[in-house]
Write an enzyme that holds these catalytic residues in place. Sequence first.
Site, PDB file in Angstrom:
ATOM      1  N   ARG A  50       0.883  -1.159  -0.005  1.00 22.97           N
ATOM      2  CA  ARG A  50       0.031  -0.124   0.159  1.00 22.97           C
ATOM      3  C   ARG A  50       0.825   1.142  -0.072  1.00 22.97           C
ATOM      4  O   ARG A  50       0.546   1.986  -0.768  1.00 22.97           O
ATOM      5  CB  ARG A  50      -1.022  -0.165   1.423  1.00 22.97           C
ATOM      6  CG  ARG A  50      -1.652   1.431   1.579  1.00 22.97           C
ATOM      7  CD  ARG A  50      -2.878   1.349   2.192  1.00 22.97           C
ATOM      8  NE  ARG A  50      -2.925   0.431   3.376  1.00 22.97           N
ATOM      9  CZ  ARG A  50      -2.042   0.641   4.464  1.00 22.97           C
ATOM     10  NH1 ARG A  50      -1.520   1.541   4.626  1.00 22.97           N
ATOM     11  NH2 ARG A  50      -2.096  -0.394   5.506  1.00 22.97           N
ATOM     12  N   TYR A 102     -17.021  15.880 -14.919  1.00 20.60           N
ATOM     13  CA  TYR A 102     -17.739  14.326 -14.673  1.00 20.60           C
ATOM     14  C   TYR A 102     -18.350  14.227 -13.415  1.00 20.60           C
ATOM     15  O   TYR A 102     -18.562  14.899 -12.523  1.00 20.60           O
ATOM     16  CB  TYR A 102     -16.249  13.654 -14.325  1.00 20.60           C
ATOM     17  CG  TYR A 102     -16.474  12.306 -14.406  1.00 20.60           C
ATOM     18  CD1 TYR A 102     -16.982  11.642 -15.402  1.00 20.60           C
ATOM     19  CD2 TYR A 102     -16.539  11.411 -13.191  1.00 20.60           C
ATOM     20  CE1 TYR A 102     -17.270  10.221 -15.582  1.00 20.60           C
ATOM     21  CE2 TYR A 102     -16.728  10.224 -13.198  1.00 20.60           C
ATOM     22  CZ  TYR A 102     -17.140   9.384 -14.273  1.00 20.60           C
ATOM     23  OH  TYR A 102     -17.561   8.134 -14.222  1.00 20.60           O
ATOM     24  N   ASP A 174      -8.505  17.851 -14.409  1.00 20.57           N
ATOM     25  CA  ASP A 174      -8.787  16.552 -14.869  1.00 20.57           C
ATOM     26  C   ASP A 174      -8.561  16.623 -16.237  1.00 20.57           C
ATOM     27  O   ASP A 174      -9.338  16.915 -16.864  1.00 20.57           O
ATOM     28  CB  ASP A 174     -10.439  16.132 -14.673  1.00 20.57           C
ATOM     29  CG  ASP A 174     -10.532  14.770 -14.915  1.00 20.57           C
ATOM     30  OD1 ASP A 174      -9.933  14.072 -15.718  1.00 20.57           O
ATOM     31  OD2 ASP A 174     -11.597  14.248 -14.438  1.00 20.57           O
ATOM     32  N   LYS A 199      -9.507   5.487 -19.043  1.00 11.93           N
ATOM     33  CA  LYS A 199      -9.696   5.902 -20.468  1.00 11.93           C
ATOM     34  C   LYS A 199      -8.534   5.759 -21.502  1.00 11.93           C
ATOM     35  O   LYS A 199      -7.977   4.699 -21.699  1.00 11.93           O
ATOM     36  CB  LYS A 199     -10.372   7.289 -20.488  1.00 11.93           C
ATOM     37  CG  LYS A 199     -11.257   7.405 -19.158  1.00 11.93           C
ATOM     38  CD  LYS A 199     -12.694   6.965 -19.377  1.00 11.93           C
ATOM     39  CE  LYS A 199     -13.679   6.602 -18.100  1.00 11.93           C
ATOM     40  NZ  LYS A 199     -13.849   8.087 -17.574  1.00 11.93           N
TER      41      LYS A 199
HETATM   42  C1  LIG Z   1     -14.126   8.066 -16.210  1.00 12.20           C
HETATM   43  C2  LIG Z   1     -14.023   9.736 -15.689  1.00 12.20           C
HETATM   44  C3  LIG Z   1     -13.775   9.974 -14.188  1.00 12.20           C
HETATM   45  C4  LIG Z   1     -13.938   8.850 -13.257  1.00 12.20           C
HETATM   46  O1  LIG Z   1     -12.796   7.688 -13.336  1.00 12.20           O
HETATM   47  P1  LIG Z   1     -13.075   5.964 -13.100  1.00 12.20           P
HETATM   48  O2  LIG Z   1     -11.866   5.350 -13.288  1.00 12.20           O
HETATM   49  O3  LIG Z   1     -14.354   5.789 -13.758  1.00 12.20           O
HETATM   50  O4  LIG Z   1     -13.275   6.130 -11.618  1.00 12.20           O
HETATM   51  C5  LIG Z   1     -13.348  11.125 -13.859  1.00 12.20           C
HETATM   52  N1  LIG Z   1     -13.194  12.083 -14.835  1.00 12.20           N
HETATM   53  C6  LIG Z   1     -13.344  11.956 -16.228  1.00 12.20           C
HETATM   54  C7  LIG Z   1     -13.305  13.169 -17.005  1.00 12.20           C
HETATM   55  C8  LIG Z   1     -13.821  10.870 -16.688  1.00 12.20           C
HETATM   56  O5  LIG Z   1     -14.151  10.429 -17.779  1.00 12.20           O
END
Ligand SMILES: *Cc1c(COP(=O)(O)O)cnc(C)c1O
Length: 385
Positions: A50, A102, A174, A199
Amino acid sequence: MKHYSHIETSFIHGGISTDEYTGAVNVPIYQTSTYAQKNIGTDVKWEYSRTGNPTRAALESLIAELEGGDAGFAFGSGMAALTAVISLFKSGDKILISSNVYGGTYRVLDKIFSNFGITYQITDTTDLKAFEEAITPEVKAVIIETPANPLLTITDLQAIAQIAHRHSLKAIADNTFMTPYLQRPLEHGFDIVVHSATKYIGGHSDVVAGLVVTKEPEDSQKIAFIQNATGGVAGPFDSFLMIRGIKTLAVRMDRHAQNAQDIAEYLQLHNGVKTVYYPGLAGFKGHEIHKKQAKNGGAMISFELTEEYDIKKFFPSLKLITLAESLGGVESLVCHPASMTHASIPRELRLKLGITDNLIRLSVGIENASDLISDLKQAIDSSRI
Ligand SMILES: *Cc1c(COP(=O)(O)O)cnc(C)c1O
């Protein structure tokens, strides 16, 4: 010392990119929870996974280099990464978020952090004056996405960072939709970058993971502490998958974006399409700002069919493109924001935001662009009322 100067090379050779113990050209999957120690009280580099794991550490050093930050941190999901970042703040602090962050970011603030006295306010970060006016003494941070889902809204990174710093706010981006290949928010003055590595970074729709990169060593220490204390870390195998995904990031993103540009230009000419939202189109609102801060338009497109088309016929007519949540994989995915990603927003508000019932969001994959265009064409044509 680095022997290269381009990010395409960093994707392959950046950070810790070989195994220091064996020389293996790929960092192995150190699938272990703990490490043998020589004696009590000695200084050990690895003690418990961890706290630290060599596979995860390799990924963390790589993403830090790619975003141009001080340190990187890998988490079990994008939401775990965002949760760690929001944990920097304390009761009484307020965070500004852009109107189209998001849904999960909104949800964790609204339903979880509100229980701990951390509040938020939705602001339009494309309106710099409105943004600055929303800053009160309790505001300690701003979280933005650019382009933001689903209308690919563009926020000016440099301008937001400048205003944020004038008021001692942490500027958090983000960067999921762009990846460090297309856009590096720290270079535009941001303090912290977050990714849903699920993604484009993973890139193959086979891993759920998140990343954080900090610019200031002080934030690095705090995030390291939070990561270890709250424990939402990425496992060794998922860390390996992210490293593997990153190796092909440049070639994938180039192809993703070229396909998206071709498709957006095609859709613009189709009679059945009312509006196309794509930052790579010259007439798109925010196109000039986007061009200044990102390499190309990325691979997310939204488009709206005219009233002569039935959205319920469109989706089942697709033969190649898959109807699914998520984005950023090699395969093209399509979704219906009104009933899927943005279903939790009341219809009236949704319409006001421009998320109409006929809006379609497309994550363009790396298939052949003509095949994708043919599939879209036949699906649009067969959904005519
Ligand atoms: C999918 C997504 C998230 C969340 O991510 P996870 O891996 O599904 O927890 C946060 N921000 C954006 C822009 C996303 O497309």
